[in-house]
Design a protein around this motif. Sequence first.
Motif, PDB file in Angstrom:
ATOM      1  N   ASP A 233       0.168  -0.983  -0.551  1.00  0.00           N
ATOM      2  CA  ASP A 233      -0.159  -0.025  -0.267  1.00  0.00           C
ATOM      3  C   ASP A 233       0.519   0.904  -0.272  1.00  0.00           C
ATOM      4  N   PHE A 234       1.967   0.675   0.426  1.00  0.00           N
ATOM      5  CA  PHE A 234       2.342   2.090   0.136  1.00  0.00           C
ATOM      6  C   PHE A 234       4.099   2.518  -0.084  1.00  0.00           C
ATOM      7  N   ASP A 235       4.475   3.418  -0.982  1.00  0.00           N
ATOM      8  CA  ASP A 235       5.587   4.080  -1.416  1.00  0.00           C
ATOM      9  C   ASP A 235       6.636   4.490  -0.866  1.00  0.00           C
ATOM     10  N   PRO A 236       7.821   4.215  -1.142  1.00  0.00           N
ATOM     11  CA  PRO A 236       8.837   3.911   0.241  1.00  0.00           C
ATOM     12  C   PRO A 236       9.273   5.453   0.086  1.00  0.00           C
ATOM     13  N   ASN A 237       9.091   6.178  -0.539  1.00  0.00           N
ATOM     14  CA  ASN A 237       8.868   7.968  -0.044  1.00  0.00           C
ATOM     15  C   ASN A 237       7.811   8.908  -1.299  1.00  0.00           C
ATOM     16  N   PRO A 238       6.676   8.065  -1.278  1.00  0.00           N
ATOM     17  CA  PRO A 238       5.739   8.980  -2.490  1.00  0.00           C
ATOM     18  C   PRO A 238       5.814  10.527  -2.720  1.00  0.00           C
ATOM     19  N   PHE A 239       5.955  11.193  -1.870  1.00  0.00           N
ATOM     20  CA  PHE A 239       6.736  12.572  -1.834  1.00  0.00           C
ATOM     21  C   PHE A 239       7.124  13.289  -0.464  1.00  0.00           C
ATOM     22  N   PRO A 240       8.133  13.846  -0.318  1.00  0.00           N
ATOM     23  CA  PRO A 240       9.138  14.239   0.960  1.00  0.00           C
ATOM     24  C   PRO A 240       8.118  15.848   2.017  1.00  0.00           C
ATOM     25  N   GLY A 241       8.434  14.384   2.395  1.00  0.00           N
ATOM     26  CA  GLY A 241       7.137  15.155   3.913  1.00  0.00           C
ATOM     27  C   GLY A 241       6.006  14.554   4.051  1.00  0.00           C
ATOM     28  N   SER A 242       5.796  13.759   3.081  1.00  0.00           N
ATOM     29  CA  SER A 242       4.277  12.927   3.063  1.00  0.00           C
ATOM     30  C   SER A 242       4.098  11.904   4.392  1.00  0.00           C
ATOM     31  N   MET A 243       3.574  11.602   4.947  1.00  0.00           N
ATOM     32  CA  MET A 243       2.703  10.203   6.207  1.00  0.00           C
ATOM     33  C   MET A 243       2.575   9.722   5.745  1.00  0.00           C
ATOM     34  N   ALA A 244       2.694   8.185   6.063  1.00  0.00           N
ATOM     35  CA  ALA A 244       1.867   6.381   5.777  1.00  0.00           C
ATOM     36  C   ALA A 244       1.092   6.385   6.917  1.00  0.00           C
ATOM     37  N   PHE A 245       0.096   6.161   6.666  1.00  0.00           N
ATOM     38  CA  PHE A 245      -0.946   5.789   8.060  1.00  0.00           C
ATOM     39  C   PHE A 245      -1.288   4.319   8.005  1.00  0.00           C
ATOM     40  N   LYS A 246      -1.126   3.436   9.060  1.00  0.00           N
ATOM     41  CA  LYS A 246      -1.060   2.252   8.987  1.00  0.00           C
ATOM     42  C   LYS A 246      -1.977   1.701   9.748  1.00  0.00           C
ATOM     43  N   SER A 247      -3.557   1.005   8.883  1.00  0.00           N
ATOM     44  CA  SER A 247      -4.661   0.582   9.710  1.00  0.00           C
ATOM     45  C   SER A 247      -4.690  -0.686   9.636  1.00  0.00           C
ATOM     46  N   PRO A 248      -4.866  -0.867  10.922  1.00  0.00           N
ATOM     47  CA  PRO A 248      -4.720  -2.538  11.751  1.00  0.00           C
ATOM     48  C   PRO A 248      -5.787  -3.141  10.282  1.00  0.00           C
ATOM     49  N   ASN A 249      -4.869  -4.016  11.132  1.00  0.00           N
ATOM     50  CA  ASN A 249      -5.325  -5.290   9.907  1.00  0.00           C
ATOM     51  C   ASN A 249      -4.866  -6.783  10.415  1.00  0.00           C
ATOM     52  N   ALA A 250      -5.963  -8.116  11.502  1.00  0.00           N
ATOM     53  CA  ALA A 250      -4.916  -8.545  12.029  1.00  0.00           C
ATOM     54  C   ALA A 250      -5.286 -10.033  11.562  1.00  0.00           C
ATOM     55  N   MET A 251      -5.780  -9.966  10.198  1.00  0.00           N
ATOM     56  CA  MET A 251      -6.555 -10.892   9.842  1.00  0.00           C
ATOM     57  C   MET A 251      -5.181 -11.430   8.365  1.00  0.00           C
ATOM     58  N   TYR A 252      -4.522 -11.180   7.651  1.00  0.00           N
ATOM     59  CA  TYR A 252      -3.438 -11.327   7.305  1.00  0.00           C
ATOM     60  C   TYR A 252      -2.851 -10.553   6.451  1.00  0.00           C
ATOM     61  N   ASN A 253      -1.720 -10.753   5.681  1.00  0.00           N
ATOM     62  CA  ASN A 253      -0.833 -10.506   5.556  1.00  0.00           C
ATOM     63  C   ASN A 253      -0.143 -10.034   3.861  1.00  0.00           C
ATOM     64  N   MET A 254       0.006  -9.222   3.336  1.00  0.00           N
ATOM     65  CA  MET A 254       0.224  -8.963   1.726  1.00  0.00           C
ATOM     66  C   MET A 254       1.978  -8.899   1.704  1.00  0.00           C
ATOM     67  N   ALA A 255       2.574  -9.823   1.977  1.00  0.00           N
ATOM     68  CA  ALA A 255       3.887  -9.594   1.927  1.00  0.00           C
ATOM     69  C   ALA A 255       3.927  -9.852   0.463  1.00  0.00           C
TER      70      ALA A 255
END
Length: 255
Positions: A233-255
């Motif tokens: 869901d996240f780009d390593p640095n989508p835009f300088p100074g941007s924030m990444a907010f991780k919502s909880p998801n205990a059901m499964y992983n998207m590795a």
Amino acid sequence: MVVSIILCSLLFSAMSSLNSQCFEPPPRLPGQKIEEYCESFQINAEAGNIREWTLPIECVGFVRRYTTGPRYLQDLSFMADQATKHAQSIKVRDDGRDSWVFDVDETLLSNVAYFAKHNYGASKFNQTDFSIWIEKGKATAIVPMRTLYHKLIKAKWTVYLMSQQRNESQRAITEKNLRDVGYRRWKKLFLSAPRRLNVVEDINTAGNSKWYGEIKSSGGRIQATVGDNWDTDFDPNPFPGSMAFKSPNAMYNMA
């Protein structure tokens, strides 16, 4: 978000042949209760400390209680509050370029009703079966995320949506599902290209970098991203100074 679990048949009645190497969860500590073990597993999975995991079968009850009980919504509300404060700290310009990016599944839309019938991520995931669920258009809104979304729209943010779990053939039903549960006025919904859905997925994904690039090349200033998985869901640095907010998801992983 693409569900790509390292799949291992965790059958409840009998064992069958495995399609891939089984994930071996870490052992419980001496004297550690199941609830404590599953809570530690969840925290470490959410943090990305466990790679390519499948929910341990003994943690199905824990995830069911967490996901359907008050704690899940409390955790989401806490995250949404932090995201709101971040949005309020930025002066939105009048050019329509200040942007937020949201993942769709398990961020804006909840598929808990589907996963409740599939042992909350402990049983084998089947993309074809999940696509049938998507076509029903019955995913529900995740209320704290919908509240955050409405605040951003009201404050004149430009909102983009992304999903690696849904493809172009599902655009109409996805947009209808979003509108039916109260989402409106997004700038663009990015969906994955058509792909084979008749095989079980156990592949890694490249993330949403190409879509972030398209937003930036069109002049968008990505100030924040919101998703339920670090890998897709996240780009390593989508835009300088941007924030990444991780919502909880205990059901499964998207590795």
